[in-house]
Enzyme design. Structure first.
Site, PDB file in Angstrom:
ATOM      1  N   TYR A  53       0.792  -1.258  -0.080  1.00 22.03           N
ATOM      2  CA  TYR A  53      -0.041  -0.020  -0.120  1.00 22.03           C
ATOM      3  C   TYR A  53       1.030   1.352   0.002  1.00 22.03           C
ATOM      4  O   TYR A  53       0.375   2.237  -0.453  1.00 22.03           O
ATOM      5  CB  TYR A  53      -0.940  -0.029   1.201  1.00 22.03           C
ATOM      6  CG  TYR A  53      -2.023  -0.994   1.028  1.00 22.03           C
ATOM      7  CD1 TYR A  53      -2.987  -0.687  -0.027  1.00 22.03           C
ATOM      8  CD2 TYR A  53      -2.438  -1.932   1.918  1.00 22.03           C
ATOM      9  CE1 TYR A  53      -4.137  -1.613  -0.286  1.00 22.03           C
ATOM     10  CE2 TYR A  53      -3.569  -2.723   1.854  1.00 22.03           C
ATOM     11  CZ  TYR A  53      -4.302  -2.590   0.670  1.00 22.03           C
ATOM     12  OH  TYR A  53      -5.400  -3.420   0.560  1.00 22.03           O
ATOM     13  N   ASP A 111      16.133   3.048   9.180  1.00 23.05           N
ATOM     14  CA  ASP A 111      15.424   2.774  10.198  1.00 23.05           C
ATOM     15  C   ASP A 111      14.393   4.097  10.596  1.00 23.05           C
ATOM     16  O   ASP A 111      14.800   4.922  11.230  1.00 23.05           O
ATOM     17  CB  ASP A 111      16.187   2.295  11.609  1.00 23.05           C
ATOM     18  CG  ASP A 111      15.194   1.998  12.759  1.00 23.05           C
ATOM     19  OD1 ASP A 111      13.918   2.009  12.532  1.00 23.05           O
ATOM     20  OD2 ASP A 111      15.709   1.784  13.642  1.00 23.05           O
ATOM     21  N   ALA A 112      13.122   3.847  10.090  1.00 24.05           N
ATOM     22  CA  ALA A 112      12.167   4.981  10.299  1.00 24.05           C
ATOM     23  C   ALA A 112      11.720   5.178  11.696  1.00 24.05           C
ATOM     24  O   ALA A 112      10.969   5.917  12.051  1.00 24.05           O
ATOM     25  CB  ALA A 112      10.795   4.820   9.436  1.00 24.05           C
ATOM     26  N   ALA A 140       5.069  -1.749   8.328  1.00 22.51           N
ATOM     27  CA  ALA A 140       4.904  -3.014   8.946  1.00 22.51           C
ATOM     28  C   ALA A 140       5.941  -3.653   9.364  1.00 22.51           C
ATOM     29  O   ALA A 140       6.945  -4.209   8.485  1.00 22.51           O
ATOM     30  CB  ALA A 140       4.120  -4.037   8.010  1.00 22.51           C
ATOM     31  N   TYR A 225      -6.034  -2.588   9.209  1.00 22.23           N
ATOM     32  CA  TYR A 225      -7.046  -3.477   8.548  1.00 22.23           C
ATOM     33  C   TYR A 225      -7.577  -3.774   9.661  1.00 22.23           C
ATOM     34  O   TYR A 225      -7.193  -4.296  10.576  1.00 22.23           O
ATOM     35  CB  TYR A 225      -6.177  -4.889   7.970  1.00 22.23           C
ATOM     36  CG  TYR A 225      -6.909  -5.772   7.518  1.00 22.23           C
ATOM     37  CD1 TYR A 225      -7.853  -5.760   6.403  1.00 22.23           C
ATOM     38  CD2 TYR A 225      -7.141  -7.219   8.064  1.00 22.23           C
ATOM     39  CE1 TYR A 225      -8.746  -6.654   6.055  1.00 22.23           C
ATOM     40  CE2 TYR A 225      -8.026  -7.960   7.840  1.00 22.23           C
ATOM     41  CZ  TYR A 225      -8.807  -8.012   6.678  1.00 22.23           C
ATOM     42  OH  TYR A 225      -9.557  -8.842   6.142  1.00 22.23           O
ATOM     43  N   TYR A 235      -7.181 -11.669  15.067  1.00 23.64           N
ATOM     44  CA  TYR A 235      -6.875 -10.298  14.518  1.00 23.64           C
ATOM     45  C   TYR A 235      -7.480  -9.276  15.652  1.00 23.64           C
ATOM     46  O   TYR A 235      -6.970  -8.886  16.475  1.00 23.64           O
ATOM     47  CB  TYR A 235      -7.262 -10.185  13.235  1.00 23.64           C
ATOM     48  CG  TYR A 235      -6.600  -9.067  12.384  1.00 23.64           C
ATOM     49  CD1 TYR A 235      -5.524  -9.423  11.800  1.00 23.64           C
ATOM     50  CD2 TYR A 235      -6.842  -7.823  12.571  1.00 23.64           C
ATOM     51  CE1 TYR A 235      -4.914  -8.500  11.119  1.00 23.64           C
ATOM     52  CE2 TYR A 235      -6.134  -6.973  12.007  1.00 23.64           C
ATOM     53  CZ  TYR A 235      -5.066  -7.080  11.077  1.00 23.64           C
ATOM     54  OH  TYR A 235      -4.298  -6.290  10.558  1.00 23.64           O
ATOM     55  N   VAL A 271      -5.179  -8.035   1.390  1.00 26.60           N
ATOM     56  CA  VAL A 271      -4.376  -8.392   0.056  1.00 26.60           C
ATOM     57  C   VAL A 271      -3.143  -9.200   0.541  1.00 26.60           C
ATOM     58  O   VAL A 271      -3.029  -9.293   1.878  1.00 26.60           O
ATOM     59  CB  VAL A 271      -3.744  -6.932  -0.540  1.00 26.60           C
ATOM     60  CG1 VAL A 271      -4.903  -6.133  -1.072  1.00 26.60           C
ATOM     61  CG2 VAL A 271      -3.180  -6.188   0.492  1.00 26.60           C
ATOM     62  N   VAL A 272      -2.664  -9.793  -0.421  1.00 27.26           N
ATOM     63  CA  VAL A 272      -1.280 -10.601  -0.299  1.00 27.26           C
ATOM     64  C   VAL A 272      -0.265  -9.743   0.246  1.00 27.26           C
ATOM     65  O   VAL A 272       0.155  -8.836  -0.721  1.00 27.26           O
ATOM     66  CB  VAL A 272      -1.055 -11.432  -1.085  1.00 27.26           C
ATOM     67  CG1 VAL A 272       0.242 -12.355  -0.938  1.00 27.26           C
ATOM     68  CG2 VAL A 272      -2.062 -12.427  -1.362  1.00 27.26           C
TER      69      VAL A 272
END
Length: 389
Positions: A53, A111-112, A140, A225, A235, A271-272
């Site tokens: 994304y 590294d954010a 992620a 999600y 989840y 999504v995958v």
């Protein structure tokens, strides 16, 4: 070298430079076919810009919105004998195509989560943009080190309170089976919130605001999600759900500082991704969902979802849910889709998987993430893993 996919569980350790570049160009072509977006923000940052994304957001902003972008991602650089990460190739393929249309994208790889990268980012924004109009947070990661305390947190994707017995799928063998997942400890739940909640997002926005690099009317989006009731036991009702609640809380705090339209959590469809492949039940749910949504003509991948988000959900009067989120998971959660997925769910076995779900499509989409299985790419060619064209 001849580059082939090397898959272990939900990890592919190789990536194909030509395949990744072709995948990026196909997404760009889709966006161009949809036409321009006149009201798109013009100075856009994407954290987690290299795949999924985040990459789609950068593509839509650039090729439909005419934006200049700054992206951040953590990548593995290739060597003469080892491929880089898919994101490393995607970043460079994107930059090549963006420069062709007169844009001048900037990508920072590191590294954010660290304050050092945030500081460098602020300096580059001042030099290149002056200020930002939009920041997309699409990161992620399973691990995060707190830049203040130095503590490293590791997420745990588990239920809360009691063990959960749930149906899942081995995507390599095609076996459908029941598994029991032990509940998370309180320490594991706390760690998951620290990694996947909104703390780092808010830290980014606070530091950017303090530095004066947010333009009037600035907005920020954080992708999440929520899913359906079939995935909730592991989840939404688990450690991930607790992290999502924290995300909503941090969005409210950002709005309290910057204004009521400044921050939105965006709920997207399944999504995958490499991250989702590691979550029990999600791959099995995805194989059924994709087949149903395709049969109903409502299936979307990352680029279709984000294109629809930018075109229909970012206006001043965009509808939000009770938690003030933007929803682009509406097609997935529509009654007709969920009714059919729920009808198939109890019927799923190893033997019925081929009729009720689409495992081959799931596998194809997984390999596409790493540049494999894409039409028009010569996978027998001897390529230099350090070169993207």
């Amino acid at each position: 070298m001849i580059i082939e996919p090397r898959v272990r569980g939900f990890i592919c350790t190789t990536a194909h430079p030509a395949g990744c570049a072709t995948n990026v160009r196909e997404q760009i072509a889709y966006v161009l076919r949809q036409g321009s977006i006149a009201e798109c923000p013009k100075r856009v940052a994407v954290l987690g810009c290299s795949t999924g994304y985040g990459l789609a957001s950068r593509i839509v902003a650039t090729f439909a919105g005419g934006a200049d972008t700054i992206g951040v991602s953590l990548e593995r650089e290739p060597t003469a004998t080892r491929t880089g990460s898919a994101g490393w190739y995607n970043n460079r393929a994107f930059e090549i195509e963006a420069q062709k249309i007169g844009r001048s994208p900037l990508t920072l790889e590191g590294d954010a989560f660290s304050d050092e990268l945030k500081k460098t980012f602020i300096e580059r924004v001042r030099e290149k943009f002056g200020q930002l109009d939009l920041l997309v947070y699409s990161m992620a990661a399973p691990v995060r080190t707190d830049p203040v305390t130095g503590k490293t947190w590791r997420s745990a994707i588990k239920p809360l309170g009691a063990p959960v017995e749930i149906k899942t799928l081995n995507t390599e063998t095609g076996e459908v089976y029941e598994t029991t997942i032990a509940p998370a400890s309180e320490d594991e739940a706390t760690a998951t919130v620290a990694v996947m909640g909104g703390e780092d997002w808010k830290r980014w926005i606070d530091q950017l605001a303090d530095a004066g690099v947010l333009a009037p009317g600035f907005r920020t989006l954080n992708y999440t999600y929520i899913g359906s009731e079939l995935t909730w036991p592991i989840y939404w009702h688990g450690t991930l759900g607790r992290a999502k609640v924290d995300l909503d809380r941090k969005a409210e705090q950002i709005r309290g500082r910057l204004g009521q339209d400044a921050a939105r959590v965006v709920a997207l469809k399944a999504v995958v991704t490499q991250a989702s492949s590691a979550i029990p039940v999600v791959p099995l749910y995805g194989t059924v969902l994709f087949k149903v949504m395709k049969q109903l003509g409502r299936h979307e991948g990352c680029i279709e979802q984000i294109d629809r988000l930018f075109r229909t959900r970012l206006g001043p009067n965009a509808e939000v849910d009770d938690a003030m989120r933007l929803r682009v998971d509406d097609w997935e959660l529509s009654p007709e889709v969920q009714k059919e997925v729920s009808r198939r769910w109890p019927l799923l076995t190893t033997e019925t998987l081929g009729d009720l779900a689409d495992l081959p499509e799931y596998r194809r989409e997984f390999l596409r993430l790493f540049g494999f299985g894409i039409d028009g790419v010569d996978y027998a060619a001897d390529v230099d893993p350090r070169v993207v064209t």
